[in-house]
Design an enzyme around this catalytic site. Structure first.
Site, PDB file in Angstrom:
ATOM      1  N   THR A 176      -8.665  63.269  25.647  1.00 49.75           N
ATOM      2  CA  THR A 176      -8.007  63.750  24.432  1.00 49.75           C
ATOM      3  C   THR A 176      -7.581  65.209  24.607  1.00 49.75           C
ATOM      4  OG1 THR A 176      -9.402  62.225  23.206  1.00 49.75           O
ATOM      5  CG2 THR A 176      -8.320  63.944  21.925  1.00 49.75           C
ATOM      6  N   LYS A 201     -12.535  64.560  27.020  1.00 48.76           N
ATOM      7  CA  LYS A 201     -11.742  65.128  28.132  1.00 48.76           C
ATOM      8  C   LYS A 201     -10.305  64.616  28.111  1.00 48.76           C
ATOM      9  CE  LYS A 201     -13.868  64.049  31.847  1.00 48.76           C
ATOM     10  NZ  LYS A 201     -15.058  63.367  31.292  1.00 48.76           N
ATOM     11  N   PHE A 226     -15.796  62.037  34.419  1.00 49.22           N
ATOM     12  CA  PHE A 226     -17.221  62.383  34.326  1.00 49.22           C
ATOM     13  C   PHE A 226     -17.418  63.875  34.042  1.00 49.22           C
ATOM     14  CE2 PHE A 226     -19.947  58.837  36.486  1.00 49.22           C
ATOM     15  CZ  PHE A 226     -19.435  57.922  35.612  1.00 49.22           C
ATOM     16  N   LYS A 257     -16.297  49.380  22.707  1.00 49.54           N
ATOM     17  CA  LYS A 257     -15.055  50.075  22.384  1.00 49.54           C
ATOM     18  C   LYS A 257     -15.044  51.534  22.798  1.00 49.54           C
ATOM     19  CE  LYS A 257     -13.314  47.339  18.702  1.00 49.54           C
ATOM     20  NZ  LYS A 257     -12.399  47.603  17.633  1.00 49.54           N
TER      21      LYS A 257
END
Lengths: 652, 652
Positions: free
Chosen positions: A94, A92, A386, A127
């Protein structure tokens, strides 16, 4: 020399395969070069005074940038949301950044991307970038991911000042008489401060009355908050993944004792079991995201409820004398941070509330400033956290309700990978290689899973906006698979469905997506936007509407505790707040393993908490973890500094 | 228009009586106006690239500003310290700033004041400015006192990441076999990271050996730190006055449990009693203050000891894999912050370690940069915290030892008020009116108390610097009283003793003090500076030298615990670190009520703690409190925001 395109933006020399996020970021900084941040602001008309430089390649934009343009028309308001994701995330952020690059650097539209500030804690744990990724990211990514301009640190400071004020007040009340408390709060010769006048007004005592003329009842009412230790709702926070702080007992020091009332000469430990949350879960963060301006933030911070008195009255930050100080701690944080994408287009980073227990959306003020700056023909692309069942629903019903802004289009990000999972593919989990269902063509599995995307499209349309599906491209996706997703999208009523390759190609890869978004905004009726529910309905009705309409549930079950809380909130005047459901992002239901579009399920509300300051109630539906842990080999093992160049190494 | 003096600095229109600190600050900002921070930097030759703007009227100065001038001569290095103070403070910071204004804006010497960043916690607790005061302060004071450029927040983040890493590692070690731990730390296909190689080297294992070739012993040695829970020394921190965090039990959550080794199927709570300190008490802050550059900071942070293994081996941040990540979190914090005084002269604010358990001195790098910037005829005026028996001694023996810089003069700040207290005057305490001994002339009492000042002068001279006494003027001081202090100073060997009225008059009030400092520096032999002890002496000898020479003690008593620790540190290779004694600032002795110059006393060392990363040992002599509490009516009650103007109200 960097070569520029016809619009003056740098042409990206994208590498194949795409390097790690930090390598891309450092490549851009060194080879392409950053635009001075004041120049980034100038692209959207910000004057030098409106760009306050704040560290390396970052600036804060004062709210006056909005005030001085208040008579100008807003730009097109676009929200980016997604299907229920796999644990790997479907891109999302990106896509938000890539779409903004496509609109700005490729199509030449004035565009600002508005995104959340990530929590720094998880940066060192498991990460996963938060600045976008590949050739669709905010740079320098280490500046974005670390400290930024200190807003989260300000939230930590404010939240914990309030916690200390609360704990110490309970301690002082346990050891002092009403008279002594009052004498210390209002010593001779000391003015009644503005925050004290707020409490006096609330108690119905004339705020200008001389404290020495107070009756004993007035003194007692003013000085004794009488907080019920079992009804304290405020927690401390840290922006660190420290799971051992989830539950702890404070006040075990030799000086944290009070005189026993029962036994002469005995002292009792003034201890209490409580917990920490991660900073972004603080109500102070939710306030930052939903405040309209400094004055509004002052009211919201002062109205935050920290617990209840033994008589059941809500005790607020202002009752503790803290509302002003909290605002002072947050006075810089209310200004959004300006940064740039790899293609030098402007990005505003502001607020990062949790997406389950809070709205999961970046701030109202950043979107408002962005909409004024880009103007009538421009675009503010904002991200909702989300899946769309949570992030988008809260964006529309809470954020847009408080801002009064009208979105025109929703971009729903989908991946072939996640749709296959919804079609019954094997579990996907972080750190484990993907199974062959995900790396080889499997149209059948994919087609089965498209129902998840279709339900999100239908949900978005209930709010009156146009829906554009962005298929975020992975290199294993086949043409047939992409076509399947597009067809399913159009069948469900999407305005358009477009393949997008911004991760590998930057804005150029998102050109078609950008064109589709432009068309969707143009086609949208300005007045079509509507909320899903009227806030004046009862708490239970509002929860039911969301559960049935958005989650497809048959109904809602409230626990005994939740029922009690509904009554308490309605009595306390919080009954007409919007609802912010805390549940899993991995399913429409409360069961994270229920993929696709579950039916026949019911929503169980275990308890309902309040953010009376920020302005919403949040029913807890499922296990919600508010402070993550660290794995055995956390991300920090790979992070270091190149001692020659000062470059950050190994951060994603 | 602001009128400027012949040197181009603003003429101050000082008000009588002097308004509150925040009112003076806001008067200066509005009536005189601030110099753009880049212009402040230009006064001392900083280029635009060397002034990185960081928020409102603040900038960070990169360490390259020192590197590029490394062949230029240093300026004159002057330390400001004080007699043993009353609880009200005697104005060291105010004198540091006032003296710098006098040297810079009045005498026209290139001058930079170097001071500590104050802890934000106490800002909202018991009031007391830290930016100087009156017409000798750093402006805007609210920017100085709140967040600044985020360095303290970075220390909090770094300290607590290490705490979380430590706690989680203990948790994982309690529940995993050596083999499982190793497999998770070195999963297939994952490189051995640089920080892991450090640990392998320490263990004598070839850092380039393929992990799959490790023997079982090597795997175990590498993966199991085997930290003794009773020997953990690392605490968490918050920059908040939250006394209930002094002692607490963490790890009480339902998921923080491990399998019992004794009883099949049983789970044990993984809890532990520990505590928080205030952030400025963190060793990370001490490291910041004593680091020479990024590479040195990387080594120091990695070498910090968090506790001991069951075998008694020190466990470091690098053993936990954290040294690189901590450095990344601190990479901006290593740059000093540039601000300005009310007279637009430059100030560097950097680091703020506790003055008892740490050095109480601002950073080495700020002083180094300042000395290069002001050049041969210029002045770096730096402040040492607490009384001269602690702050100055640590400045010389620890800070100057690590930096290699040679100070030329020490300014000892004295007040008639504090000297009367040392002469036997009644107790002075915050919040209570001063008794008449202090508000009326009383030469006899004063003369009796001058011994305290005289002992500090004698102490300073042991280091080979010239001493200038600054009598910080209060309006009740009489001419006869001032004369008494001057005479006592000269009798004890001061180079000069001067009345200074910078609080009320700014730099003009400090003109004579500035002239005396110039003369003292000129008269100082460059090679005269010397340390009090050789670091290669034993730990006990070093403690004894300080105690006898500086405190005038008869000797030192070490507890059983302290004796054990001396042995442990000498075994661990920490024996040759300098000594940083933690004791009260209110007396030469360890008894805060022993005024004047106590004799015949002994120093009791209860325990000795180590800052092996920062590079010192700190014997605990007396009760040291590392997290203050809040009073019933804390300062935050008066702090608010003017919602029209955004001005901060009521902050001091």
């Amino acid at each position: 020399m960097t070569s520029l395109n016809a619009l003056g933006y740098p042409k990206l020399a994208c590498k194949t395969p795409v390097p790690s996020d930090i390598e891309v970021s450092q490549q851009i900084v060194k080879e392409v070069g950053l635009l001075p941040i004041a120049e980034v602001g100038k692209q959207v008309g910000l004057t030098d005074d409106e760009v306050i430089q704040w560290g390396i390649a970052k600036a804060k934009v004062p709210l006056s940038a909005r005030e001085s343009r208040k008579d100008q028309p807003n730009g097109n308001y676009v929200v980016v949301t997604g299907i229920n994701p796999t644990p790997l995330g479907e891109g999302k952020s990106t896509t938000t950044i890539g779409l903004a690059q496509g609109l700005g650097a490729i199509l030449g539209k004035k565009t600002i991307a508005c995104i959340r500030q990530p929590s720094q804690g998880p940066t060192f744990g498991i990460k996963g970038g938060a600045a976008g990724g590949g050739y669709a990211q905010v740079v320098p990514m280490e500046e974005f991911n670390l400290h930024l301009t200190g807003d989260i640190h300000a939230v930590t400071a404010a939240n914990n000042l309030l916690a200390a004020a609360l704990e110490t007040r309970m301690f002082h009340e346990a050891s002092q008489s009403d008279e002594a408390l009052f004498r210390r709060l209002c010593p001779d010769g000391k003015d009644v401060s503005p925050v004290m006048k707020r409490r006096l007004k609330k108690l119905g005592i004339d705020p200008d009355k001389n404290p020495s003329d107070f009756t004993a009842e007035e003194k007692s009412a003013f000085a004794r908050l009488d907080i019920d230790p079992s009804a304290v709702t405020w927690q401390r926070v840290l922006d660190t993944c420290d799971r051992h702080l989830r539950c702890l007992t404070v006040g075990q020091g030799s000086k944290e004792t009070v005189k026993s009332k029962e036994k002469e000469g005995e002292r009792l430990q003034h201890d209490r079991q409580t917990g920490f949350d991660i900073t972004v879960a603080s109500e102070v963060m939710a306030v930052l995201a939903l405040s309209k301006d400094l004055a509004d933030m002052r009211e919201k911070l002062g109205a935050m409820v920290v617990g209840y008195s033994r008589a059941g009255t809500p005790v607020t930050a202002d009752d503790l004398g803290c509302g002003g100080a909290l605002t002072v701690l947050m006075k810089d944080a209310i200004m959004p941070t300006l940064m740039q994408t790899v293609e030098r287009t402007p990005v505003m980073v502001h607020a990062g509330p949790f997406a389950n227990i809070a709205t999961g959306n970046s701030s109202i003020v950043a979107d408002e400033i962005a909409l004024k700056l880009v103007g009538k023909d421009g675009y503010c692309v904002t991200e909702a956290g989300f899946g769309a069942d949570i992030g988008m629903e809260k964006f529309f019903n809470i954020k847009c309700r408080y801002s009064g802004l009208k979105p025109k289009a929703a971009v729903i990000v989908a991946t072939v990978r996640a749709l296959k999972m919804h079609g019954g593919g094997p579990p996907v989990s972080a750190g484990k290689p993907l199974q062959k269902e995900y790396t080889e063509e499997n149209v059948e599995l994919l087609a089965k899973g498209c129902c998840n995307l279709q339900k999100h499209i239908e949900n978005a349309k209930k709010f009156g906006v146009n829906v554009v599906v962005a298929v975020n491209k992975f290199k294993t996706d086949t043409d047939k698979e992409i076509e399947t997703v597009k067809e399913a999208s159009m069948a469900a009523g999407a305005f358009d469905a477009v393949l997008s390759n911004h991760w590998a190609e930057g804005g150029a890869g998102a050109e078609n997506l950008a064109k589709a978004v432009v068309a969707a905004c143009k086609a949208c009726d300005d007045e079509a936007f509507k909320f899903l529910y009227d806030v004046n309905k009862s708490i239970k009705e509002k929860v039911e509407i969301i559960s049935k309409e958005i989650y497809g549930a048959d109904g809602v079950d409230f626990s005994e505790l939740a029922n009690k809380q509904v009554m308490q909130y309605e009595k306390s005047g919080f009954g007409n707040l919007p609802i912010c459901i805390a549940k899993t992002q991995y399913s429409f239901s409360c069961d994270p393993s229920a993929k696709g579009v579950p039916t026949g399920h019911r929503i169980t509300v275990r308890e309902i908490r309040s953010c009376a300051g920020a302005g919403f109630l949040y029913p807890i539906c499922g296990d919600i973890m508010t402070i993550p842990g660290l794995p055995t080999r956390p991300g920090f093992y790979d992070v270091d500094v190149d001692l020659e160049t000062g470059d950050v190494l190994g951060l994603f």
